[in-house]
Design a protein around this motif. Structure first.
Motif, PDB file in Angstrom:
ATOM      1  N   LEU A  91       0.986  -1.103   0.187  1.00  0.00           N
ATOM      2  CA  LEU A  91      -0.178  -0.108   0.090  1.00  0.00           C
ATOM      3  C   LEU A  91       1.050   1.132  -0.060  1.00  0.00           C
ATOM      4  O   LEU A  91       2.049   1.328   0.494  1.00  0.00           O
ATOM      5  N   HIS A  92       0.467   2.454  -0.675  1.00  0.00           N
ATOM      6  CA  HIS A  92       1.151   3.642  -0.671  1.00  0.00           C
ATOM      7  C   HIS A  92       0.186   4.848  -0.324  1.00  0.00           C
ATOM      8  O   HIS A  92      -0.682   4.839  -0.807  1.00  0.00           O
ATOM      9  N   ASN A  93       0.728   5.660   0.603  1.00  0.00           N
ATOM     10  CA  ASN A  93       0.164   6.755   0.865  1.00  0.00           C
ATOM     11  C   ASN A  93       0.787   7.906   0.207  1.00  0.00           C
ATOM     12  O   ASN A  93       1.971   8.106   0.256  1.00  0.00           O
ATOM     13  N   MET A  94       0.206   8.199  -1.005  1.00  0.00           N
ATOM     14  CA  MET A  94       0.624   9.106  -2.059  1.00  0.00           C
ATOM     15  C   MET A  94       1.076  10.627  -1.270  1.00  0.00           C
ATOM     16  O   MET A  94       2.147  11.147  -2.081  1.00  0.00           O
ATOM     17  N   MET A  95       0.502  11.163  -0.600  1.00  0.00           N
ATOM     18  CA  MET A  95       0.598  12.405  -0.040  1.00  0.00           C
ATOM     19  C   MET A  95       1.743  12.412   0.856  1.00  0.00           C
ATOM     20  O   MET A  95       2.495  13.457   0.684  1.00  0.00           O
ATOM     21  N   ALA A  96       2.129  11.428   1.617  1.00  0.00           N
ATOM     22  CA  ALA A  96       3.306  11.450   2.522  1.00  0.00           C
ATOM     23  C   ALA A  96       4.486  10.574   1.906  1.00  0.00           C
ATOM     24  O   ALA A  96       5.548  10.533   2.336  1.00  0.00           O
ATOM     25  N   ASN A  97       4.221  10.099   0.733  1.00  0.00           N
ATOM     26  CA  ASN A  97       5.131   9.138   0.002  1.00  0.00           C
ATOM     27  C   ASN A  97       5.540   7.905   0.993  1.00  0.00           C
ATOM     28  O   ASN A  97       6.787   7.812   1.162  1.00  0.00           O
ATOM     29  N   PHE A  98       4.614   7.401   1.572  1.00  0.00           N
ATOM     30  CA  PHE A  98       4.885   6.319   2.758  1.00  0.00           C
ATOM     31  C   PHE A  98       4.571   4.826   1.991  1.00  0.00           C
ATOM     32  O   PHE A  98       3.382   4.739   1.616  1.00  0.00           O
ATOM     33  N   ARG A  99       5.307   3.846   2.012  1.00  0.00           N
ATOM     34  CA  ARG A  99       4.847   2.752   1.590  1.00  0.00           C
ATOM     35  C   ARG A  99       4.830   1.646   2.726  1.00  0.00           C
ATOM     36  O   ARG A  99       5.496   1.625   3.811  1.00  0.00           O
ATOM     37  N   LEU A 100       3.894   0.714   2.707  1.00  0.00           N
ATOM     38  CA  LEU A 100       3.618  -0.181   3.660  1.00  0.00           C
ATOM     39  C   LEU A 100       3.374  -1.592   3.129  1.00  0.00           C
ATOM     40  O   LEU A 100       2.809  -1.682   2.149  1.00  0.00           O
ATOM     41  N   ARG A 101       4.041  -2.682   3.473  1.00  0.00           N
ATOM     42  CA  ARG A 101       3.776  -4.016   3.216  1.00  0.00           C
ATOM     43  C   ARG A 101       3.080  -4.977   4.499  1.00  0.00           C
ATOM     44  O   ARG A 101       3.438  -4.772   5.621  1.00  0.00           O
ATOM     45  N   LEU A 102       1.815  -5.640   3.867  1.00  0.00           N
ATOM     46  CA  LEU A 102       1.158  -6.349   4.870  1.00  0.00           C
ATOM     47  C   LEU A 102       1.319  -7.891   4.297  1.00  0.00           C
ATOM     48  O   LEU A 102       1.260  -8.092   3.160  1.00  0.00           O
ATOM     49  N   LYS A 103       1.295  -8.603   5.019  1.00  0.00           N
ATOM     50  CA  LYS A 103       1.531 -10.141   4.878  1.00  0.00           C
ATOM     51  C   LYS A 103       0.602 -10.956   5.708  1.00  0.00           C
ATOM     52  O   LYS A 103       0.259 -10.500   6.656  1.00  0.00           O
ATOM     53  N   ILE A 104       0.117 -11.952   4.976  1.00  0.00           N
ATOM     54  CA  ILE A 104      -0.975 -12.925   5.678  1.00  0.00           C
ATOM     55  C   ILE A 104      -0.315 -14.223   5.047  1.00  0.00           C
ATOM     56  O   ILE A 104       0.154 -14.322   4.200  1.00  0.00           O
ATOM     57  N   PHE A 105      -0.630 -15.356   6.034  1.00  0.00           N
ATOM     58  CA  PHE A 105      -0.213 -16.640   5.614  1.00  0.00           C
ATOM     59  C   PHE A 105      -1.155 -17.555   6.009  1.00  0.00           C
ATOM     60  O   PHE A 105      -2.079 -17.119   6.822  1.00  0.00           O
ATOM     61  N   MET A 106      -1.196 -18.735   5.566  1.00  0.00           N
ATOM     62  CA  MET A 106      -2.354 -19.811   5.441  1.00  0.00           C
ATOM     63  C   MET A 106      -1.873 -21.040   5.099  1.00  0.00           C
ATOM     64  O   MET A 106      -0.652 -21.092   4.369  1.00  0.00           O
ATOM     65  N   SER A 107      -2.426 -22.290   5.785  1.00  0.00           N
ATOM     66  CA  SER A 107      -2.057 -23.475   5.018  1.00  0.00           C
ATOM     67  C   SER A 107      -2.481 -23.881   3.788  1.00  0.00           C
ATOM     68  O   SER A 107      -3.728 -23.193   3.462  1.00  0.00           O
ATOM     69  N   ARG A 108      -2.035 -24.931   3.200  1.00  0.00           N
ATOM     70  CA  ARG A 108      -2.784 -25.254   1.922  1.00  0.00           C
ATOM     71  C   ARG A 108      -4.369 -25.923   2.092  1.00  0.00           C
ATOM     72  O   ARG A 108      -4.924 -25.867   0.957  1.00  0.00           O
ATOM     73  N   GLU A 109      -4.756 -26.246   3.175  1.00  0.00           N
ATOM     74  CA  GLU A 109      -5.975 -26.521   3.607  1.00  0.00           C
ATOM     75  C   GLU A 109      -6.993 -25.420   3.442  1.00  0.00           C
ATOM     76  O   GLU A 109      -8.046 -25.824   3.255  1.00  0.00           O
ATOM     77  N   ASN A 110      -6.369 -24.221   3.672  1.00  0.00           N
ATOM     78  CA  ASN A 110      -7.437 -23.201   3.891  1.00  0.00           C
ATOM     79  C   ASN A 110      -6.815 -21.938   2.925  1.00  0.00           C
ATOM     80  O   ASN A 110      -6.430 -20.929   3.332  1.00  0.00           O
TER      81      ASN A 110
END
Length: 164
Positions: free
Chosen positions: A76-95
């Motif tokens: 994600l990027h806040n264009m006004m403040a020029n700030f970037r953010l990375r979010l991660k999620i993980f899951m198993s193969r069953e779900n």
């Protein structure tokens, strides 16, 4: 806007959702519960943090970690403040399913289709989840680390040369 400020805002709003955080190369990276990803991104977009641009959605595969084998990474990027953010999620193969972000960001449509196509991750609520780059009858997801990279009969190369 600083990494500490954004992390504190996310943690304050979603105290049970944040699993871990780090800042490799100065970019704030937050691992969150997959059930909360849509709520968190909605908050980041509509709050005073103003993360109004979804730069990328991509999949990752770590076969050596069965509980966290499949992941989705959101930039994600806040264009006004020029700030970037990375979010991660993980899951198993069953779900291997997560909420779609198409209703929050129209650009998520093709990114989610690509991630589904290459990793098999299903996005609940996506309006047209089907192959986008591979042939529809391919029968497998080519970016999963389940297949040898080279012909098994070759003796001059092996998978360790490709980081496996």
């Amino acid at each position: 806007m600083t990494n500490e400020f954004v992390l504190e805002a996310i943690t304050r709003e979603f105290p049970d959702s944040v699993i871990s955080s780090s800042d490799p190369y100065g970019m704030l990276t937050v691992e969150v519960r997959k059930e909360d990803i849509k709520k968190i991104i909605h908050y980041l977009r509509d709050s005073s943090l103003e993360f109004n641009f979804l730069t990328d959605i991509c999949g990752i595969h770590y076969p050596e970690f069965p509980d966290k084998e499949i992941g989705v990474v959101y930039h994600l990027h806040n264009m006004m403040a020029n700030f970037r953010l990375r979010l991660k999620i993980f899951m198993s193969r069953e779900n291997i399913e997560v909420d779609s972000l198409v209703e929050l960001f129209a650009g998520a449509n093709w990114m989610e289709r690509e991630t589904f196509d290459f990793y098999g991750i299903k996005f609940k609520g996506h309006p047209d989840l089907r192959a986008i780059l591979n042939m529809e009858d391919l029968g497998y997801h080519p970016m999963l680390k389940e297949y040898r990279l080279e012909d098994g009969t070759r003796t001059d190369k092996n998978d360790s040369m490709f980081g496996r």
